[in-house]
Design an enzyme around this catalytic site. Structure first.
Site, mmCIF file in Angstrom:
data_model
loop_
_atom_site.group_PDB
_atom_site.id
_atom_site.type_symbol
_atom_site.label_atom_id
_atom_site.label_comp_id
_atom_site.label_asym_id
_atom_site.label_seq_id
_atom_site.Cartn_x
_atom_site.Cartn_y
_atom_site.Cartn_z
ATOM 1 N NE ARG A 74 -3.284 0.446 2.418
ATOM 2 C CZ ARG A 74 -4.247 0.964 3.509
ATOM 3 N NH1 ARG A 74 -4.244 0.206 4.712
ATOM 4 N NH2 ARG A 74 -4.694 2.029 3.757
ATOM 5 C CG HIS A 124 -8.407 6.889 10.930
ATOM 6 N ND1 HIS A 124 -9.492 6.568 9.786
ATOM 7 C CD2 HIS A 124 -9.028 7.070 11.843
ATOM 8 C CE1 HIS A 124 -10.687 6.643 10.612
ATOM 9 N NE2 HIS A 124 -10.503 6.988 11.750
ATOM 10 C CB CYS A 145 10.027 3.674 13.459
ATOM 11 S SG CYS A 145 9.480 2.860 14.940
ATOM 12 C CB CYS A 161 14.346 -4.568 23.705
ATOM 13 S SG CYS A 161 13.189 -3.491 22.585
ATOM 14 C CB THR A 199 -15.976 9.432 4.665
ATOM 15 O OG1 THR A 199 -16.271 8.195 5.528
ATOM 16 C CG2 THR A 199 -17.176 10.317 5.031
ATOM 17 C CG ASN A 224 -20.035 9.128 -1.147
ATOM 18 O OD1 ASN A 224 -20.171 8.660 -2.034
ATOM 19 N ND2 ASN A 224 -19.612 8.822 0.004
HETATM 20 P P1 OAD Z 1 -14.856 3.754 2.716
HETATM 21 O O1 OAD Z 1 -14.263 2.893 1.834
HETATM 22 O O2 OAD Z 1 -15.588 3.136 3.887
HETATM 23 O O3 OAD Z 1 -15.995 4.686 1.897
HETATM 24 C C1 OAD Z 1 -15.475 5.382 0.768
HETATM 25 C C2 OAD Z 1 -16.538 6.201 0.325
HETATM 26 O O4 OAD Z 1 -16.150 6.850 -0.937
HETATM 27 C C3 OAD Z 1 -17.825 5.525 -0.330
HETATM 28 O O5 OAD Z 1 -19.034 5.866 0.326
HETATM 29 C C4 OAD Z 1 -17.607 5.715 -1.655
HETATM 30 O O6 OAD Z 1 -19.138 5.864 -2.262
HETATM 31 C C5 OAD Z 1 -17.133 6.935 -1.727
HETATM 32 N N1 OAD Z 1 -16.261 7.242 -2.966
HETATM 33 C C6 OAD Z 1 -15.741 6.414 -3.816
HETATM 34 N N2 OAD Z 1 -15.276 7.126 -4.999
HETATM 35 C C7 OAD Z 1 -15.307 8.502 -4.636
HETATM 36 C C8 OAD Z 1 -15.063 9.659 -5.531
HETATM 37 N N3 OAD Z 1 -14.432 9.587 -6.572
HETATM 38 N N4 OAD Z 1 -15.357 10.731 -4.964
HETATM 39 C C9 OAD Z 1 -15.976 10.810 -3.578
HETATM 40 N N5 OAD Z 1 -16.548 9.727 -3.035
HETATM 41 C C10 OAD Z 1 -16.305 8.591 -3.644
HETATM 42 O O7 OAD Z 1 -13.809 4.599 3.112
HETATM 43 P P2 OAD Z 1 -13.637 5.683 4.656
HETATM 44 O O8 OAD Z 1 -15.045 6.227 4.918
HETATM 45 O O9 OAD Z 1 -12.663 6.409 4.537
HETATM 46 O O10 OAD Z 1 -9.426 3.109 8.481
HETATM 47 O O11 OAD Z 1 -13.413 4.599 5.640
HETATM 48 C C11 OAD Z 1 -13.225 4.901 6.959
HETATM 49 C C12 OAD Z 1 -11.949 4.186 7.573
HETATM 50 O O12 OAD Z 1 -12.282 2.712 7.506
HETATM 51 C C13 OAD Z 1 -10.714 4.347 6.838
HETATM 52 O O13 OAD Z 1 -10.169 5.398 7.408
HETATM 53 C C14 OAD Z 1 -9.961 3.192 7.147
HETATM 54 C C15 OAD Z 1 -11.097 2.127 7.058
HETATM 55 O O14 OAD Z 1 -10.855 0.715 7.919
HETATM 56 C C16 OAD Z 1 -8.195 3.272 8.653
HETATM 57 O O15 OAD Z 1 -7.368 3.179 7.847
HETATM 58 C C17 OAD Z 1 -7.693 3.299 10.103
#
Ligand code: OAD
Length: 252
Positions: A74, A124, A145, A161, A199, A224
């Protein structure tokens, strides 16, 4: 402004008039930079792998090499990616109007920072940084690190360690960095406009920031292409993508 139907005009007026704007971003923000989201069907990372095996402390302890390799891959993807037009629109706006915009991101990539939002609040963590897995004499000394160029294989081990190095991201079951969460909550309380971009609203406490801002009096808009879990917290839903919607909203 590239908005032939004029649908974004009222929101653009709010952007221009706002004293303080918060943009809360998730994985969809970086999707058009080629970084996969988590929960999109088929293309989302969690559609193909078990998050508890790859994004939890227990998963790391059970198979450190597998988890390390996944993060190394990644990281390569993040380094190869470039900020998209949405990131650049926010970065340009912040340069043009310092102090008017706070970016709060759930993303662990550095695309907001590279686009110019150097003070983006990272809820995050940072995939390009590592930290020690356990408390040890080094962590007590505050030693950080420096293995951001780590390659797949066993994660590096402290020569003193045996403590392992782990990715500097927040895993399931872990608390968010308190300073980042506090700063994000304060920004949500103080803004008069919040845009929630890309999101699913499935992960807390980040998902609660939209309702918090609304409760404090802000206008809340969600950008979104798909419905999200927190649509009910918004005054306005904009069905478009980050790179399509943010440039006309934040243009000079
Ligand atoms: P998700 O994968 O849950 O959601 C991504 C969102 O982006 C969805 O609602 C899609 O519809 C939308 N999307 C896709 N393409 C897009 C675009 N081009 N423009 C705008 N929106 C678009 O991702 P997150 O909500 O970020 O945690 O997930 C939250 C957390 O869950 C992340 O930070 C991660 C994961 O586990 C960690 O890494 C700690």
């Amino acid at each position: 402004m590239d908005d032939p139907a004029g649908t974004l005009q009222p929101l653009r007026q709010r952007v221009c008039a706002a004293r303080h704007i918060v943009v809360l971003t998730g994985a969809g923000m970086s999707a058009e930079s080629g970084i996969p989201t988590f929960r999109d069907a088929l293309t989302g990372m969690w559609a193909n792998v078990d998050p508890m095996q790859l994004a939890s402390e227990a998963g790391f302890r059970a198979n450190p090499a597998r988890v390390w390799a996944w993060y190394a891959e990644r990281r390569h993807g993040v380094r190869a990616a470039q900020p998209n037009a949405g990131h650049r629109a926010l970065g340009d706006f912040a340069r043009r109007l310092p102090g008017r915009l706070t970016v709060v991101t759930q993303n662990v990539d550095d695309l907001h920072q590279r686009a110019g939002n150097t003070d983006a609040i990272r809820l995050h963590g940072d995939i390009l940084q590592d930290r020690w897995l356990d408390s040890c004499p080094r962590t007590m000394r505050g030693s950080t690190c420096d293995t951001a160029f780590a390659e797949p294989g066993d994660p590096p081990i402290c020569a003193e360690c045996g403590n392992r190095v782990r990715p500097g991201v927040v895993w399931f079951g872990e608390a968010l960095p308190l300073d980042a969460l506090t700063a994000a909550e304060q920004a949500a309380d103080a803004c008069d406009l919040m845009l929630v971009v890309g999101t699913s609203g499935a992960v807390w406490p980040a998902a609660g920031l939209a309702a918090r801002a609304r409760h404090a009096g802000a206008h809340v808009a969600i950008v979104n292409p798909e419905p999200s879990d927190i649509d009910a917290d918004a005054h306005q839903l904009v069905r478009g993508t980050a790179a399509g919607v943010l440039p006309p909203l934040f243009a000079a």
